[in-house]
Scaffold this active site. Structure first.
Site, PDB file in Angstrom:
ATOM      1  N   ASN A  10      -9.575  -7.535  14.021  1.00  0.00           N
ATOM      2  CA  ASN A  10      -9.009  -6.612  13.029  1.00  0.00           C
ATOM      3  C   ASN A  10      -9.947  -5.410  12.946  1.00  0.00           C
ATOM      4  O   ASN A  10     -11.049  -5.526  12.408  1.00  0.00           O
ATOM      5  CB  ASN A  10      -8.909  -7.333  11.677  1.00  0.00           C
ATOM      6  CG  ASN A  10      -8.535  -6.394  10.540  1.00  0.00           C
ATOM      7  OD1 ASN A  10      -8.087  -5.275  10.768  1.00  0.00           O
ATOM      8  ND2 ASN A  10      -8.728  -6.855   9.311  1.00  0.00           N
ATOM      9  N   LYS A  12      -9.559  -2.756  11.254  1.00  0.00           N
ATOM     10  CA  LYS A  12      -9.517  -2.080   9.941  1.00  0.00           C
ATOM     11  C   LYS A  12      -9.379  -0.558  10.155  1.00  0.00           C
ATOM     12  O   LYS A  12      -8.704  -0.146  11.087  1.00  0.00           O
ATOM     13  CB  LYS A  12     -10.751  -2.452   9.105  1.00  0.00           C
ATOM     14  CG  LYS A  12     -10.978  -3.964   9.056  1.00  0.00           C
ATOM     15  CD  LYS A  12     -11.958  -4.375   8.017  1.00  0.00           C
ATOM     16  CE  LYS A  12     -12.223  -5.873   8.123  1.00  0.00           C
ATOM     17  NZ  LYS A  12     -12.955  -6.388   6.984  1.00  0.00           N
ATOM     18  N   HIS A  93      -4.035  -9.322   3.860  1.00  0.00           N
ATOM     19  CA  HIS A  93      -5.503  -9.287   3.953  1.00  0.00           C
ATOM     20  C   HIS A  93      -6.084  -9.058   2.560  1.00  0.00           C
ATOM     21  O   HIS A  93      -5.519  -8.307   1.752  1.00  0.00           O
ATOM     22  CB  HIS A  93      -5.934  -8.175   4.911  1.00  0.00           C
ATOM     23  CG  HIS A  93      -7.383  -8.253   5.270  1.00  0.00           C
ATOM     24  ND1 HIS A  93      -8.371  -7.820   4.424  1.00  0.00           N
ATOM     25  CD2 HIS A  93      -8.004  -8.735   6.368  1.00  0.00           C
ATOM     26  CE1 HIS A  93      -9.551  -8.030   4.997  1.00  0.00           C
ATOM     27  NE2 HIS A  93      -9.353  -8.589   6.183  1.00  0.00           N
ATOM     28  N   GLU A  95      -8.381  -7.256   1.541  1.00  0.00           N
ATOM     29  CA  GLU A  95      -8.620  -5.847   1.198  1.00  0.00           C
ATOM     30  C   GLU A  95      -7.338  -5.181   0.702  1.00  0.00           C
ATOM     31  O   GLU A  95      -7.375  -4.321  -0.174  1.00  0.00           O
ATOM     32  CB  GLU A  95      -9.229  -5.113   2.410  1.00  0.00           C
ATOM     33  CG  GLU A  95     -10.681  -5.537   2.616  1.00  0.00           C
ATOM     34  CD  GLU A  95     -11.221  -5.370   4.022  1.00  0.00           C
ATOM     35  OE1 GLU A  95     -10.564  -4.727   4.862  1.00  0.00           O
ATOM     36  OE2 GLU A  95     -12.310  -5.906   4.281  1.00  0.00           O
ATOM     37  N   GLU A 164      -9.561 -16.784   4.978  1.00  0.00           N
ATOM     38  CA  GLU A 164     -10.666 -15.830   4.931  1.00  0.00           C
ATOM     39  C   GLU A 164     -11.267 -15.810   3.528  1.00  0.00           C
ATOM     40  O   GLU A 164     -10.755 -15.099   2.636  1.00  0.00           O
ATOM     41  CB  GLU A 164     -10.175 -14.421   5.273  1.00  0.00           C
ATOM     42  CG  GLU A 164      -9.587 -14.294   6.655  1.00  0.00           C
ATOM     43  CD  GLU A 164      -9.716 -12.863   7.174  1.00  0.00           C
ATOM     44  OE1 GLU A 164     -10.351 -12.686   8.216  1.00  0.00           O
ATOM     45  OE2 GLU A 164      -9.218 -11.946   6.516  1.00  0.00           O
ATOM     46  N   GLY A 170     -17.393  -9.533   5.901  1.00  0.00           N
ATOM     47  CA  GLY A 170     -18.322  -8.417   6.043  1.00  0.00           C
ATOM     48  C   GLY A 170     -19.671  -8.636   5.398  1.00  0.00           C
ATOM     49  O   GLY A 170     -20.451  -7.688   5.249  1.00  0.00           O
ATOM     50  N   SER A 209     -17.066 -13.017   8.710  1.00  0.00           N
ATOM     51  CA  SER A 209     -18.391 -12.967   9.340  1.00  0.00           C
ATOM     52  C   SER A 209     -18.516 -13.846  10.577  1.00  0.00           C
ATOM     53  O   SER A 209     -19.581 -14.428  10.832  1.00  0.00           O
ATOM     54  CB  SER A 209     -19.486 -13.296   8.319  1.00  0.00           C
ATOM     55  OG  SER A 209     -19.545 -12.289   7.326  1.00  0.00           O
TER      56      SER A 209
HETATM   57  C1  PEP Z   1     -11.749  -9.521   8.132  1.00  0.00           C
HETATM   58  O1  PEP Z   1     -11.829  -8.572   7.369  1.00  0.00           O
HETATM   59  O2  PEP Z   1     -10.634  -9.966   8.459  1.00  0.00           O
HETATM   60  C2  PEP Z   1     -12.977 -10.100   8.648  1.00  0.00           C
HETATM   61  C3  PEP Z   1     -12.933 -11.326   9.057  1.00  0.00           C
HETATM   62  O3  PEP Z   1     -14.090  -9.282   8.632  1.00  0.00           O
HETATM   63  P1  PEP Z   1     -15.578  -9.665   9.149  1.00  0.00           P
HETATM   64  O4  PEP Z   1     -15.439 -10.446  10.433  1.00  0.00           O
HETATM   65  O5  PEP Z   1     -16.237  -8.339   9.355  1.00  0.00           O
HETATM   66  O6  PEP Z   1     -16.194 -10.482   8.081  1.00  0.00           O
END
Ligand code: PEP
Length: 250
Positions: A10, A12, A93, A95, A164, A170, A209
């Site tokens: 992703n 973003k 998601h 976000e 998630e 992040g 992460s």
């Molecule tokens: C995400 O936002 O879907 C995600 C998994 O981000 P990160 O791997 O940067 O934690």
């Protein structure tokens, strides 16, 4: 469901056309690792160009509108994504849930719109840190699934769920393998309760992460069918290392 591990990046709100070089490198590496299914979700502006640039990986959106067309300035519909060459879209998601106030009902409508446009769907769920600390993680995720999964057993055929934890996105922090396993078992129970036998076929991805260093361990947790990767998908070097870990874990 494909039994191959599914590794999805992703991007973003990152990437201009120069970043297509990373996608091409990821595509070439994927062609050499047929035991892993790989996809990227770039910003909308790159979906068509990426689709033209790659052969071995899927290309998808990060969101879609619930309607197919209309007076929705700045939005992109699922049929538009399909027209641009997308195979799938992410919906729900954290976000988008947090920054755009998307409710479970909106996420469900988006998932159903995407399926109706012929796309596959990756539907995201996950608890906040406060919800985990208060012992509510499985109840929160269960309620998100109840409220946002697309309806009808046929939906399960083109659906993946991404677990998630919001606090792991992040941050460099990840849940223990035991916690990931417990949550994925709980999600599986919910999927089979909702979809019946078809619920056993839905892939459940872990996201938050994921890096080359922890991918093998996380992918080996119970019922982890792949990973949704944010930051580490932005460079071919780090993303291909995760794809490689998935190929070995298989
Ligand atoms: C995400 O936002 O879907 C995600 C998994 O981000 P990160 O791997 O940067 O934690």
């Amino acid at each position: 469901m494909s039994s191959l591990p599914y590794i999805v990046g992703n991007w973003k709100m990152n990437g201009t056309r120069a970043m297509l070089a990373e996608a091409r490198a990821i595509d070439r590496a994927t062609a050499r690792l047929p035991g892993v299914q790989v996809a990227l979700a770039p910003p909308f502006t790159l979906v068509h160009a990426m689709r033209e640039a790659v052969e071995s990986i899927g290309v998808g959106g990060q969101d879609c509108h619930v309607e197919a067309s209309g007076a929705f300035t700045g939005d992109i519909s699922a049929p538009m994504l399909a027209d641009a060459g997308a195979d799938f879209t992410i919906v729900g998601h954290s976000e988008r849930r947090a920054m755009h106030g998307e409710s479970d009902a909106v996420v469900r409508a988006k998932a159903e719109a995407a399926l109706a446009a012929g796309l596959s769907v990756i539907l995201c769920v996950g608890e906040t840190e406060a919800e985990r600390d208060s012992g509510q993680a499985e109840a929160v995720v269960g309620a998100q699934l109840d409220g946002s999964l697309p309806l009808g057993a046929e939906a399960a055929q083109r659906l993946s769920v991404a677990y998630e934890p919001v606090w792991a996105i992040g941050t460099g922090r990840v849940p223990s393998v035991d916690d990931v396993s417990a949550m994925h078992r709980s999600i599986r129970a919910k999927l089979t309760a909702i979809y019946g036998e078809a619920g056993a076929e839905v892939r459940i991805l872990y996201g938050g992460s994921v890096k080359a260093e922890n991918a093998a361990e996380l992918l080996a947790a119970d019922d982890v069918g792949g990973a949704l990767v944010g930051g580490a998908s932005l460079s071919a070097e780090s993303f291909v290392a995760i794809i490689g870990a998935a190929a070995i874990a298989r």
